[in-house]
Write an enzyme that holds these catalytic residues in place. Sequence first.
Site, mmCIF file in Angstrom:
data_model
loop_
_atom_site.group_PDB
_atom_site.id
_atom_site.type_symbol
_atom_site.label_atom_id
_atom_site.label_comp_id
_atom_site.label_asym_id
_atom_site.label_seq_id
_atom_site.Cartn_x
_atom_site.Cartn_y
_atom_site.Cartn_z
ATOM 1 N N GLU A 116 56.296 -1.388 3.539
ATOM 2 C CA GLU A 116 55.480 -1.644 2.348
ATOM 3 C C GLU A 116 54.119 -0.952 2.429
ATOM 4 O O GLU A 116 53.222 -1.268 1.650
ATOM 5 C CB GLU A 116 55.280 -3.157 2.134
ATOM 6 C CG GLU A 116 56.539 -3.979 2.022
ATOM 7 C CD GLU A 116 57.419 -3.662 0.814
ATOM 8 O OE1 GLU A 116 57.056 -2.768 0.026
ATOM 9 O OE2 GLU A 116 58.464 -4.318 0.675
ATOM 10 N N HIS A 140 50.937 -9.443 2.653
ATOM 11 C CA HIS A 140 52.200 -9.754 1.963
ATOM 12 C C HIS A 140 52.974 -10.762 2.809
ATOM 13 O O HIS A 140 53.142 -10.565 4.015
ATOM 14 C CB HIS A 140 53.016 -8.464 1.787
ATOM 15 C CG HIS A 140 54.435 -8.689 1.363
ATOM 16 N ND1 HIS A 140 54.772 -9.378 0.217
ATOM 17 C CD2 HIS A 140 55.611 -8.310 1.922
ATOM 18 C CE1 HIS A 140 56.089 -9.411 0.099
ATOM 19 N NE2 HIS A 140 56.626 -8.772 1.118
ATOM 20 N N HIS A 142 56.206 -14.158 2.624
ATOM 21 C CA HIS A 142 57.389 -14.696 1.938
ATOM 22 C C HIS A 142 57.331 -16.229 1.903
ATOM 23 O O HIS A 142 58.223 -16.886 2.452
ATOM 24 C CB HIS A 142 58.670 -14.260 2.660
ATOM 25 C CG HIS A 142 58.951 -12.794 2.649
ATOM 26 N ND1 HIS A 142 60.000 -12.223 3.364
ATOM 27 C CD2 HIS A 142 58.352 -11.769 2.012
ATOM 28 C CE1 HIS A 142 60.010 -10.920 3.159
ATOM 29 N NE2 HIS A 142 59.014 -10.614 2.357
ATOM 30 N N GLU A 170 41.415 -27.404 -7.116
ATOM 31 C CA GLU A 170 40.599 -26.312 -6.571
ATOM 32 C C GLU A 170 41.088 -24.925 -7.006
ATOM 33 O O GLU A 170 40.355 -23.948 -6.859
ATOM 34 C CB GLU A 170 40.609 -26.364 -5.030
ATOM 35 C CG GLU A 170 39.938 -27.588 -4.444
ATOM 36 C CD GLU A 170 38.413 -27.529 -4.549
ATOM 37 O OE1 GLU A 170 37.846 -26.453 -4.279
ATOM 38 O OE2 GLU A 170 37.801 -28.537 -4.926
ATOM 39 N N HIS A 211 60.886 -12.611 -4.162
ATOM 40 C CA HIS A 211 60.579 -11.903 -2.918
ATOM 41 C C HIS A 211 59.368 -12.495 -2.189
ATOM 42 O O HIS A 211 59.484 -12.878 -1.034
ATOM 43 C CB HIS A 211 60.361 -10.407 -3.220
ATOM 44 C CG HIS A 211 60.110 -9.564 -2.022
ATOM 45 N ND1 HIS A 211 60.521 -8.268 -1.896
ATOM 46 C CD2 HIS A 211 59.465 -9.825 -0.856
ATOM 47 C CE1 HIS A 211 60.161 -7.784 -0.735
ATOM 48 N NE2 HIS A 211 59.507 -8.718 -0.074
HETATM 49 P P1 13P Z 1 58.641 -4.464 7.019
HETATM 50 O O1 13P Z 1 59.340 -5.043 8.224
HETATM 51 O O2 13P Z 1 58.941 -3.001 6.839
HETATM 52 O O3 13P Z 1 57.135 -4.749 7.058
HETATM 53 O O4 13P Z 1 59.222 -5.178 5.716
HETATM 54 C C1 13P Z 1 59.163 -6.565 5.566
HETATM 55 C C2 13P Z 1 59.048 -6.985 4.150
HETATM 56 O O5 13P Z 1 58.573 -8.075 3.882
HETATM 57 C C3 13P Z 1 59.492 -6.069 3.081
HETATM 58 O O6 13P Z 1 59.018 -6.472 1.832
HETATM 59 ZN ZN ZN Z 2 58.624 -8.648 1.754
#
Ligand code: 13P
Ligand code: ZN
Length: 274
Positions: A116, A140, A142, A170, A211
């Site tokens: 990413e 980023h 999940h 908040e 995602h």
């Molecule tokens: P990477 O292992 O390449 O960082 O990818 C993980 C991910 O969350 C892809 O969106």
């Molecule tokens: Zn991801």
Amino acid sequence: MSIFDIEIVKKYIRMCQDGWEQGWHERNGGNLTYRMKAEEVEACRPFFREPGEWVNMGVAGANLAGEYFLTTGSGKFFRNVEPDPEHSIGIVEINDKGDAWRIVWGLEGGAKPTSEFPSHFMNHSVRVAATNGECRVIYHAHPANIISLTYVLPLTARDFTRALWKSATECPVVFPGGVGVVPWMVPGGADIALATSELMKEYDAAVWAHHGLFCSGPDFDITFGLMHTIEKAAQICVLALSAGQGKIRQTISDDNLRAIAKEFGVTLNENFLD
Ligand code: 13P
Ligand code: ZN
């Protein structure tokens, strides 16, 4: 003295561990980049190796030419960053056109920056411009609850922002501008990078449907805190919708939101108020 005695490297590793402990980074899920200050680059430079080859990113950001980034590796596990940083994270330098990187430290054993990296890079580019150079962190993750909301709420910035603002008092103070929403796209390339960075011109966080979430900020505390606040609000929203079987008996009104904004001196994105 090693590179791991340098404060910014310690803080970066701590944030990776914090994210792992929150349960936001199954396997290799998620990635973290930090745009280094000049003095941090100089502190780390004695530990740099002979640079690798330049690798084109498929995207360009002229305002990031010559910058250095700490980055997680592609396919690397946040769980392993603290015990094995040399193989899990690295430092890359950006070329003078702002369209290629090369590794100067870490990512040992042939590892590469996160898949990413184009999204992180374009988000850095637009957030640096939007914040007069203040923004340094793109994160980023999940987190399960914000992802689960992308199955039940309409995929619009207005629907997500309102649901989150009304899930915890908040929230409007922490993200008064709201959050953007990117529809489902194939991860890891230039298309999703450009779509996300368009939204990051306006928002400091963007949901990726089915995602995860991207957050930006000036430092690790603020950026981690934004991810944490959004995910906590999403959890409350999921719990309330589940407990009430979809029926919400009472909530924070739009006038309540305006009152919070007035008291805390923040300007809410008016597009998201009735
Ligand atoms: P990477 O292992 O390449 O960082 O990818 C993980 C991910 O969350 C892809 O969106
Ligand atoms: Zn991801």
